[in-house]
Design an enzyme around this catalytic site. Sequence first.
Site, PDB file in Angstrom:
ATOM      1  N   ASP A  26      31.407  67.699  95.692  1.00  0.00           N
ATOM      2  CA  ASP A  26      30.196  68.386  95.210  1.00  0.00           C
ATOM      3  C   ASP A  26      30.484  69.001  93.835  1.00  0.00           C
ATOM      4  O   ASP A  26      30.451  70.218  93.652  1.00  0.00           O
ATOM      5  CB  ASP A  26      29.729  69.457  96.201  1.00  0.00           C
ATOM      6  N   THR A  40      35.956  67.269  99.511  1.00  0.00           N
ATOM      7  CA  THR A  40      36.138  68.544  98.784  1.00  0.00           C
ATOM      8  C   THR A  40      34.820  69.317  98.686  1.00  0.00           C
ATOM      9  O   THR A  40      34.677  70.187  97.832  1.00  0.00           O
ATOM     10  CB  THR A  40      36.715  68.296  97.373  1.00  0.00           C
ATOM     11  N   HIS A  43      40.920  74.847  93.886  1.00  0.00           N
ATOM     12  CA  HIS A  43      40.978  74.456  95.303  1.00  0.00           C
ATOM     13  C   HIS A  43      41.155  72.938  95.515  1.00  0.00           C
ATOM     14  O   HIS A  43      42.097  72.493  96.141  1.00  0.00           O
ATOM     15  CB  HIS A  43      39.683  74.863  96.023  1.00  0.00           C
ATOM     16  N   ASP A  44      40.186  72.165  95.029  1.00  0.00           N
ATOM     17  CA  ASP A  44      39.988  70.794  95.520  1.00  0.00           C
ATOM     18  C   ASP A  44      41.106  69.791  95.251  1.00  0.00           C
ATOM     19  O   ASP A  44      41.385  68.939  96.111  1.00  0.00           O
ATOM     20  CB  ASP A  44      38.654  70.245  94.966  1.00  0.00           C
ATOM     21  N   PHE A  48      33.318  78.561 101.838  1.00  0.00           N
ATOM     22  CA  PHE A  48      32.035  77.981 101.441  1.00  0.00           C
ATOM     23  C   PHE A  48      31.764  76.607 102.049  1.00  0.00           C
ATOM     24  O   PHE A  48      30.690  76.361 102.597  1.00  0.00           O
ATOM     25  CB  PHE A  48      31.970  77.892  99.908  1.00  0.00           C
ATOM     26  N   ASN A  49      32.686  75.645 101.903  1.00  0.00           N
ATOM     27  CA  ASN A  49      32.416  74.275 102.355  1.00  0.00           C
ATOM     28  C   ASN A  49      32.100  74.226 103.847  1.00  0.00           C
ATOM     29  O   ASN A  49      31.196  73.510 104.280  1.00  0.00           O
ATOM     30  CB  ASN A  49      33.608  73.358 102.060  1.00  0.00           C
ATOM     31  N   ASN A  99      28.027  72.919  95.874  1.00  0.00           N
ATOM     32  CA  ASN A  99      28.090  73.774  94.670  1.00  0.00           C
ATOM     33  C   ASN A  99      26.767  73.775  93.913  1.00  0.00           C
ATOM     34  O   ASN A  99      26.471  74.670  93.140  1.00  0.00           O
ATOM     35  CB  ASN A  99      29.196  73.298  93.738  1.00  0.00           C
ATOM     36  N   ASP A 148      36.169  70.163  91.949  1.00  0.00           N
ATOM     37  CA  ASP A 148      35.946  68.765  92.351  1.00  0.00           C
ATOM     38  C   ASP A 148      36.222  67.824  91.180  1.00  0.00           C
ATOM     39  O   ASP A 148      36.795  66.745  91.348  1.00  0.00           O
ATOM     40  CB  ASP A 148      34.510  68.557  92.803  1.00  0.00           C
TER      41      ASP A 148
HETATM   42  O1  RIB Z   1      35.536  77.405  98.770  1.00  0.00           O
HETATM   43  C1  RIB Z   1      35.914  76.540  97.743  1.00  0.00           C
HETATM   44  C2  RIB Z   1      35.221  75.222  97.873  1.00  0.00           C
HETATM   45  O2  RIB Z   1      33.810  75.403  97.746  1.00  0.00           O
HETATM   46  C3  RIB Z   1      35.593  74.234  96.752  1.00  0.00           C
HETATM   47  O3  RIB Z   1      35.505  72.922  97.240  1.00  0.00           O
HETATM   48  C4  RIB Z   1      34.530  74.454  95.721  1.00  0.00           C
HETATM   49  O4  RIB Z   1      34.310  73.307  94.899  1.00  0.00           O
HETATM   50  C5  RIB Z   1      33.329  74.700  96.591  1.00  0.00           C
HETATM   51  O5  RIB Z   1      32.818  73.434  96.977  1.00  0.00           O
HETATM   52 CA    CA Z   2      34.084  71.319  96.094  1.00  0.00          CA
END
Ligand code: RIB
Ligand code: CA
Length: 311
Positions: A11, A124, A239-240, A165-166, A40, A16
């Site tokens: 996303d 991701t 993160h990703d 979040f994801n 996102n 990403d």
């Molecule tokens: O919490 C972080 C994740 O949420 C990452 O994948 C970021 O791109 C968002 O999608």
């Molecule tokens: Ca992401």
Amino acid sequence: MTPTPIILDCDPGHDDAMAMILAAYNPAINLLGITTVSGNGIINKVTENALRVCALAKINVPVAQGAGASLLGAVEAASDIHGETALDGAPLPAATFALQPGHGVDLIAKLVREHPEKVTLVATGPLTNIALFLKMYPELQDRIEAIVFMGGSAGRGNRTPYAEFNIWMDPEACDVVLKSGLPLTMIGLDVTHQALITKEIFARLEGLNTEIAKTLSGLMRFFAQTYNDVFEMPDPPLHDPIAVAVLIDSTVTKNRFVNVEVELSGLHTRGATVVDIYSRTGGKANVDVALELDFDKFWTMMLDAVEAAGR
Ligand code: RIB
Ligand code: CA
């Protein structure tokens, strides 16, 4: 060694975008295709971003648009972190090729069906497309080598106090994945909050002195500002790309194989990943959870990929 065939479901999203570049430019990875999922940003924004990052980094693989909402129909954009376009911070080139026709889940099925080896799914963003693929194409499940997903946390969350979040975006999709019986690796906040873009990393990125490094630096500096504004983190976590890095070199993280469930109904905890680190529940271990990052090893492979993309 034969490169690992993967499909990246994402996303974009600043981190990403970096995962796309690592997947496309590390020789240990064979990036078969990219699918997008709302997270996102709304689906048309993250999909446009995926095409534009492909143009920026000269990534030439099939791209298809996936789910625009969670399994239960939720839509949310993390514009407080990624901005109005979901990838604010630097101008991106226009897309140089069109989307594949059809839904992203059908592209996953096509690529899996046609590839001679088993394929690893790397997610991701929210797990909606992955869950839909598992439900719509059960006959292809034995063609999946593993699922690696950035999401969740053994500790606190980032979208709510307890949900990352994801996973928060689509807890039901996460539940489908956790119960799939496939080999699973979870790249949660525990490890991603160690992949900080420090001043030194910014200096190394900008020191590459290429157009793509300059653009990525602009994107990451936007990401750094919003992360500091929202989470009081002066150095933002990338993160990703770790979800790709673990397939390049499994020693880049230290993991623990434990039971992971997802909270679906908690009034304050919906979307939390319940990671039984000390096996207190007696639940069957089902996920390899990354807990420690080899910072230098990760950033070397990440910046090498950016350098390769700039050649
Ligand atoms: O919490 C972080 C994740 O949420 C990452 O994948 C970021 O791109 C968002 O999608
Ligand atoms: Ca992401």
